[in-house]
Design an enzyme around this catalytic site. Structure first.
Site, short mmCIF file in Angstrom:
data_model
loop_
_atom_site.label_atom_id
_atom_site.label_comp_id
_atom_site.label_asym_id
_atom_site.label_seq_id
_atom_site.Cartn_x
_atom_site.Cartn_y
_atom_site.Cartn_z
N LYS A 105 2.15 6.22 5.76
CA LYS A 105 1.56 4.89 5.62
C LYS A 105 0.95 4.38 6.92
O LYS A 105 0.58 3.22 7.02
CB LYS A 105 2.60 3.93 5.08
N CYS A 116 15.02 9.04 -21.74
CA CYS A 116 14.36 10.21 -21.15
C CYS A 116 14.97 10.59 -19.81
O CYS A 116 14.81 11.73 -19.35
CB CYS A 116 12.87 9.94 -20.96
N CYS A 173 13.37 5.02 -18.04
CA CYS A 173 13.73 5.06 -19.45
C CYS A 173 15.14 5.64 -19.57
O CYS A 173 15.35 6.80 -19.17
CB CYS A 173 12.74 5.92 -20.24
N CYS A 183 9.49 8.05 -26.00
CA CYS A 183 10.55 7.97 -27.01
C CYS A 183 10.69 6.58 -27.63
O CYS A 183 11.47 6.41 -28.56
CB CYS A 183 11.88 8.41 -26.40
N CYS A 193 9.12 2.96 -24.21
CA CYS A 193 8.80 4.20 -23.50
C CYS A 193 7.65 4.90 -24.22
O CYS A 193 7.63 4.96 -25.45
CB CYS A 193 10.03 5.10 -23.48
N PRO A 248 0.82 -1.20 0.00
CA PRO A 248 0.00 0.00 0.00
C PRO A 248 0.86 1.26 0.00
O PRO A 248 1.86 1.32 0.69
CB PRO A 248 -0.78 -0.09 1.32
N GLU A 249 0.48 2.24 -0.79
CA GLU A 249 1.15 3.52 -0.74
C GLU A 249 0.26 4.48 0.03
O GLU A 249 -0.86 4.15 0.41
CB GLU A 249 1.41 4.04 -2.15
#
Ligand SMILES: [Zn+2]
Length: 282
Positions: free
Chosen positions: A55, A273, A270, A251, A248, A2-3
Protein backbone atom coordinates in the site's frame (compact mmCIF):
# COMPACT_ATOMS: atom_id res chain seq x y z
CA UNK A 1 -9.60 2.23 2.32
CA UNK A 2 -7.35 1.87 -0.68
CA UNK A 3 -6.16 -1.67 -1.31
CA UNK A 4 -3.06 -2.69 -3.20
CA UNK A 5 -4.91 -2.71 -6.51
CA UNK A 6 -5.79 0.97 -6.11
CA UNK A 7 -2.21 1.90 -5.26
CA UNK A 8 -0.93 -0.24 -8.13
CA UNK A 9 -3.17 1.52 -10.61
CA UNK A 10 -2.29 4.95 -9.21
CA UNK A 11 1.43 4.16 -9.47
CA UNK A 12 1.05 2.92 -13.03
CA UNK A 13 -0.89 6.01 -14.08
CA UNK A 14 1.60 8.33 -12.39
CA UNK A 15 4.53 6.45 -13.88
CA UNK A 16 3.12 6.80 -17.40
CA UNK A 17 2.58 10.50 -17.01
CA UNK A 18 5.72 11.39 -15.11
CA UNK A 19 8.59 8.99 -15.75
CA UNK A 20 11.46 10.65 -17.56
CA UNK A 21 10.02 14.13 -17.02
CA UNK A 22 11.76 16.97 -15.23
CA UNK A 23 10.13 18.53 -12.18
CA UNK A 24 9.34 22.17 -12.94
CA UNK A 25 7.75 23.04 -9.60
CA UNK A 26 7.09 21.41 -6.22
CA UNK A 27 4.50 22.57 -3.68
CA UNK A 28 3.72 21.06 -0.31
CA UNK A 29 1.87 21.88 2.89
CA UNK A 30 4.05 19.54 4.90
CA UNK A 31 6.88 21.40 6.67
CA UNK A 32 9.30 18.46 6.69
CA UNK A 33 8.98 18.01 2.95
CA UNK A 34 9.24 21.76 2.39
CA UNK A 35 12.52 21.80 4.32
CA UNK A 36 14.00 19.07 2.14
CA UNK A 37 12.83 20.91 -0.96
CA UNK A 38 14.45 24.09 0.35
CA UNK A 39 17.77 22.37 1.09
CA UNK A 40 17.88 20.11 -1.98
CA UNK A 41 15.32 21.45 -4.49
CA UNK A 42 12.99 19.09 -6.33
CA UNK A 43 12.74 21.40 -9.33
CA UNK A 44 15.23 20.32 -11.96
CA UNK A 45 15.30 16.67 -10.89
CA UNK A 46 14.11 13.97 -13.26
CA UNK A 47 11.33 11.62 -12.14
CA UNK A 48 12.81 8.18 -12.68
CA UNK A 49 9.98 5.87 -11.65
CA UNK A 50 6.75 5.56 -9.71
CA UNK A 51 6.25 2.25 -7.95
CA UNK A 52 3.75 0.52 -5.71
CA UNK A 53 4.84 -1.78 -2.90
CA UNK A 54 1.86 -3.13 -1.05
CA UNK A 55 0.00 0.00 0.00
CA UNK A 56 3.05 2.25 -0.28
CA UNK A 57 3.60 4.42 -3.32
CA UNK A 58 7.10 5.69 -4.02
CA UNK A 59 8.28 8.28 -6.53
CA UNK A 60 11.99 8.08 -7.35
CA UNK A 61 13.85 11.23 -8.42
CA UNK A 62 17.33 11.65 -9.85
CA UNK A 63 19.95 12.40 -7.22
CA UNK A 64 18.91 9.62 -4.79
CA UNK A 65 15.70 11.14 -3.50
CA UNK A 66 12.48 9.14 -3.01
CA UNK A 67 9.06 10.44 -2.01
CA UNK A 68 7.25 7.71 -0.08
CA UNK A 69 3.51 8.02 0.56
CA UNK A 70 0.94 5.83 2.26
CA UNK A 71 -2.77 6.51 1.75
CA UNK A 72 -4.16 4.92 4.94
CA UNK A 73 -7.89 5.73 4.94
CA UNK A 74 -8.11 9.13 3.33
CA UNK A 75 -5.27 9.79 0.94
CA UNK A 76 -5.39 9.79 -2.84
CA UNK A 77 -3.17 10.75 -5.79
CA UNK A 78 -4.66 12.58 -8.76
CA UNK A 79 -3.04 13.50 -12.02
CA UNK A 80 -4.09 16.48 -14.13
CA UNK A 81 -2.99 17.94 -17.39
CA UNK A 82 -1.38 21.36 -17.08
CA UNK A 83 -4.10 23.94 -16.46
CA UNK A 84 -6.85 21.38 -15.78
CA UNK A 85 -9.09 22.15 -12.76
CA UNK A 86 -8.49 20.01 -9.66
CA UNK A 87 -11.36 17.89 -8.34
CA UNK A 88 -10.52 18.69 -4.72
CA UNK A 89 -9.90 22.02 -3.02
CA UNK A 90 -6.32 23.28 -2.67
CA UNK A 91 -6.63 23.05 1.13
CA UNK A 92 -6.64 19.25 0.78
CA UNK A 93 -3.42 19.31 -1.23
CA UNK A 94 -0.40 17.92 0.60
CA UNK A 95 2.03 17.54 -2.30
CA UNK A 96 1.89 18.85 -5.85
CA UNK A 97 4.48 17.83 -8.39
CA UNK A 98 4.58 19.77 -11.67
CA UNK A 99 6.13 18.80 -14.97
CA UNK A 100 5.79 20.57 -18.31
CA UNK A 101 2.54 18.79 -19.18
CA UNK A 102 1.18 17.18 -15.98
CA UNK A 103 0.69 17.93 -12.33
CA UNK A 104 0.43 15.08 -9.81
CA UNK A 105 -1.40 16.03 -6.63
CA UNK A 106 -1.51 14.07 -3.38
CA UNK A 107 -4.65 14.98 -1.45
CA UNK A 108 -4.78 14.30 2.29
CA UNK A 109 -2.07 11.66 2.27
CA UNK A 110 -1.42 11.08 5.97
CA UNK A 111 2.10 9.74 5.40
CA UNK A 112 4.54 11.47 3.05
CA UNK A 113 8.28 11.26 3.61
CA UNK A 114 11.47 11.88 1.67
CA UNK A 115 14.03 9.10 1.69
CA UNK A 116 17.29 8.09 0.13
CA UNK A 117 17.66 4.53 -1.11
CA UNK A 118 19.53 3.85 2.11
CA UNK A 119 16.97 5.27 4.59
CA UNK A 120 14.15 3.58 2.66
CA UNK A 121 15.83 0.20 3.11
CA UNK A 122 15.80 0.82 6.87
CA UNK A 123 12.19 2.09 6.99
CA UNK A 124 10.34 -0.16 9.44
CA UNK A 125 6.97 -0.41 7.66
CA UNK A 126 8.53 -0.72 4.24
CA UNK A 127 11.28 -3.15 5.14
CA UNK A 128 8.95 -5.66 6.77
CA UNK A 129 6.51 -5.88 3.85
CA UNK A 130 5.71 -9.42 2.82
CA UNK A 131 5.69 -10.51 -0.82
CA UNK A 132 3.46 -8.21 -2.88
CA UNK A 133 0.54 -10.09 -4.46
CA UNK A 134 0.65 -7.77 -7.46
CA UNK A 135 4.37 -8.07 -8.08
CA UNK A 136 5.35 -9.89 -11.31
CA UNK A 137 7.85 -11.80 -9.16
CA UNK A 138 5.34 -12.68 -6.40
CA UNK A 139 6.84 -15.43 -4.24
CA UNK A 140 3.90 -17.55 -3.03
CA UNK A 141 6.18 -19.92 -1.12
CA UNK A 142 7.66 -17.05 0.86
CA UNK A 143 4.21 -15.63 1.56
CA UNK A 144 2.98 -19.05 2.71
CA UNK A 145 5.96 -19.36 5.04
CA UNK A 146 5.22 -15.95 6.54
CA UNK A 147 1.58 -16.93 7.09
CA UNK A 148 2.56 -20.19 8.76
CA UNK A 149 5.04 -18.36 11.01
CA UNK A 150 2.03 -16.84 12.83
CA UNK A 151 -0.18 -19.91 13.38
CA UNK A 152 -2.34 -18.21 16.04
CA UNK A 153 -3.55 -15.46 13.72
CA UNK A 154 -7.08 -15.75 12.40
CA UNK A 155 -7.12 -16.10 8.62
CA UNK A 156 -9.03 -12.83 8.14
CA UNK A 157 -6.40 -10.98 10.16
CA UNK A 158 -3.45 -12.83 8.64
CA UNK A 159 -4.46 -11.84 5.10
CA UNK A 160 -4.50 -8.16 6.10
CA UNK A 161 -1.15 -8.29 7.88
CA UNK A 162 1.10 -6.55 5.37
CA UNK A 163 4.25 -8.20 6.72
CA UNK A 164 2.74 -11.59 5.75
CA UNK A 165 1.56 -10.68 2.29
CA UNK A 166 1.40 -7.14 0.98
CA UNK A 167 -1.43 -5.52 -0.94
CA UNK A 168 -4.65 -7.09 0.27
CA UNK A 169 -7.28 -4.93 1.92
CA UNK A 170 -10.59 -5.46 3.62
CA UNK A 171 -12.76 -6.09 0.56
CA UNK A 172 -10.53 -8.74 -0.97
CA UNK A 173 -9.91 -10.39 2.40
CA UNK A 174 -13.57 -11.46 2.67
CA UNK A 175 -13.85 -12.26 -1.03
CA UNK A 176 -10.76 -14.46 -1.06
CA UNK A 177 -11.89 -16.42 2.02
CA UNK A 178 -15.33 -17.01 0.51
CA UNK A 179 -13.95 -18.09 -2.82
CA UNK A 180 -11.68 -20.63 -1.06
CA UNK A 181 -14.49 -21.77 1.28
CA UNK A 182 -12.31 -20.89 4.27
CA UNK A 183 -13.94 -19.48 7.40
CA UNK A 184 -12.09 -16.22 8.11
CA UNK A 185 -12.15 -16.88 11.88
CA UNK A 186 -10.17 -20.11 11.64
CA UNK A 187 -6.59 -20.00 12.90
CA UNK A 188 -3.84 -20.16 10.33
CA UNK A 189 -2.62 -23.28 12.16
CA UNK A 190 -5.79 -25.11 11.02
CA UNK A 191 -5.18 -24.46 7.31
CA UNK A 192 -3.95 -27.24 5.07
CA UNK A 193 -1.11 -26.58 2.62
CA UNK A 194 -3.66 -26.67 -0.19
CA UNK A 195 -5.85 -24.10 1.55
CA UNK A 196 -2.93 -21.71 2.04
CA UNK A 197 -1.90 -22.16 -1.59
CA UNK A 198 -5.49 -21.55 -2.72
CA UNK A 199 -5.86 -18.42 -0.58
CA UNK A 200 -2.67 -16.88 -1.98
CA UNK A 201 -3.41 -17.88 -5.58
CA UNK A 202 -6.94 -16.49 -5.32
CA UNK A 203 -5.71 -13.27 -3.71
CA UNK A 204 -3.31 -12.78 -6.60
CA UNK A 205 -5.94 -13.67 -9.21
CA UNK A 206 -8.52 -11.24 -7.80
CA UNK A 207 -6.02 -8.43 -7.40
CA UNK A 208 -4.55 -8.88 -10.88
CA UNK A 209 -8.00 -9.00 -12.48
CA UNK A 210 -8.76 -5.69 -10.81
CA UNK A 211 -5.73 -3.95 -12.25
CA UNK A 212 -6.27 -5.25 -15.77
CA UNK A 213 -5.12 -2.59 -18.12
CA UNK A 214 -8.12 -1.38 -20.05
CA UNK A 215 -7.24 2.30 -20.15
CA UNK A 216 -4.44 2.12 -22.71
CA UNK A 217 -2.39 5.26 -22.49
CA UNK A 218 -5.30 7.24 -21.22
CA UNK A 219 -4.66 9.02 -17.95
CA UNK A 220 -7.29 7.88 -15.49
CA UNK A 221 -7.58 8.86 -11.87
CA UNK A 222 -10.82 7.10 -11.05
CA UNK A 223 -10.61 3.46 -10.12
CA UNK A 224 -13.63 1.40 -11.14
CA UNK A 225 -15.66 -0.97 -9.05
CA UNK A 226 -13.90 -4.01 -7.68
CA UNK A 227 -15.17 -7.31 -9.00
CA UNK A 228 -14.56 -10.88 -7.92
CA UNK A 229 -17.61 -12.80 -9.15
CA UNK A 230 -16.82 -12.25 -12.82
CA UNK A 231 -20.42 -11.20 -13.35
CA UNK A 232 -21.12 -8.14 -15.46
CA UNK A 233 -24.17 -6.97 -13.48
CA UNK A 234 -22.76 -4.25 -11.18
CA UNK A 235 -25.06 -5.39 -8.35
CA UNK A 236 -23.50 -8.87 -8.49
CA UNK A 237 -19.84 -7.92 -8.60
CA UNK A 238 -18.85 -9.22 -5.13
CA UNK A 239 -19.53 -12.52 -3.36
CA UNK A 240 -19.95 -11.46 0.26
CA UNK A 241 -18.40 -8.06 1.00
CA UNK A 242 -21.03 -5.50 2.06
CA UNK A 243 -23.82 -8.11 1.74
CA UNK A 244 -24.76 -8.72 5.38
CA UNK A 245 -28.19 -10.40 5.57
CA UNK A 246 -28.39 -10.91 1.83
CA UNK A 247 -28.53 -14.47 0.42
CA UNK A 248 -25.26 -16.20 -0.40
CA UNK A 249 -24.82 -16.29 -4.17
CA UNK A 250 -24.01 -20.02 -3.97
CA UNK A 251 -26.32 -21.46 -1.29
CA UNK A 252 -28.82 -18.75 -0.33
CA UNK A 253 -27.85 -18.66 3.35
CA UNK A 254 -27.87 -15.08 4.73
CA UNK A 255 -24.36 -13.56 4.75
CA UNK A 256 -22.99 -12.72 8.20
CA UNK A 257 -20.62 -9.94 9.23
CA UNK A 258 -18.52 -9.40 12.32
CA UNK A 259 -15.74 -7.07 13.38
CA UNK A 260 -12.49 -8.99 13.43
CA UNK A 261 -9.09 -8.44 14.99
CA UNK A 262 -7.60 -5.61 17.03
CA UNK A 263 -8.42 -3.15 14.27
CA UNK A 264 -12.06 -4.34 14.19
CA UNK A 265 -12.15 -4.57 10.41
CA UNK A 266 -15.51 -5.92 9.27
CA UNK A 267 -15.43 -9.43 7.85
CA UNK A 268 -18.24 -10.94 5.74
CA UNK A 269 -18.76 -14.67 5.27
CA UNK A 270 -21.31 -17.38 4.54
CA UNK A 271 -21.69 -19.75 7.53
CA UNK A 272 -22.80 -22.55 5.22
CA UNK A 273 -20.10 -22.32 2.53
CA UNK A 274 -17.39 -21.42 5.06
CA UNK A 275 -17.95 -23.62 8.09
CA UNK A 276 -16.05 -22.85 11.28
CA UNK A 277 -14.93 -26.45 11.79
CA UNK A 278 -11.69 -27.45 10.19
CA UNK A 279 -12.48 -29.86 7.37
CA UNK A 280 -11.07 -33.32 7.96
CA UNK A 281 -7.63 -33.76 6.49
CA UNK A 282 -7.63 -35.16 2.96
ZN1 LIG B 1 -23.11 -19.98 0.99
Amino acid sequence: MPEGDTIFRAARTLHRALAGKVVTRFDTQLPKLARVDYDTPLAGRTIEAVEANGKWLSIRFSGDLILLTHMLMSGTWHIYRAGEAWQRGPSHMRVALYTSDFVAVAFQVPVAEFHTADTLRRHPGFRRLGPDVLSPSFDAEAAAARLRARPDQEVGVALLTQSNVAGLGNVFKSEVCFSCRVNPFRKVASLTEDEIDALLATARKFMLSNVTDTAGDQIVTYTGFRRTTGRSDPSERLWVYGRRGEPCRKCGTPILSYKQGLDARVTFWCPQCQPQETPAAG
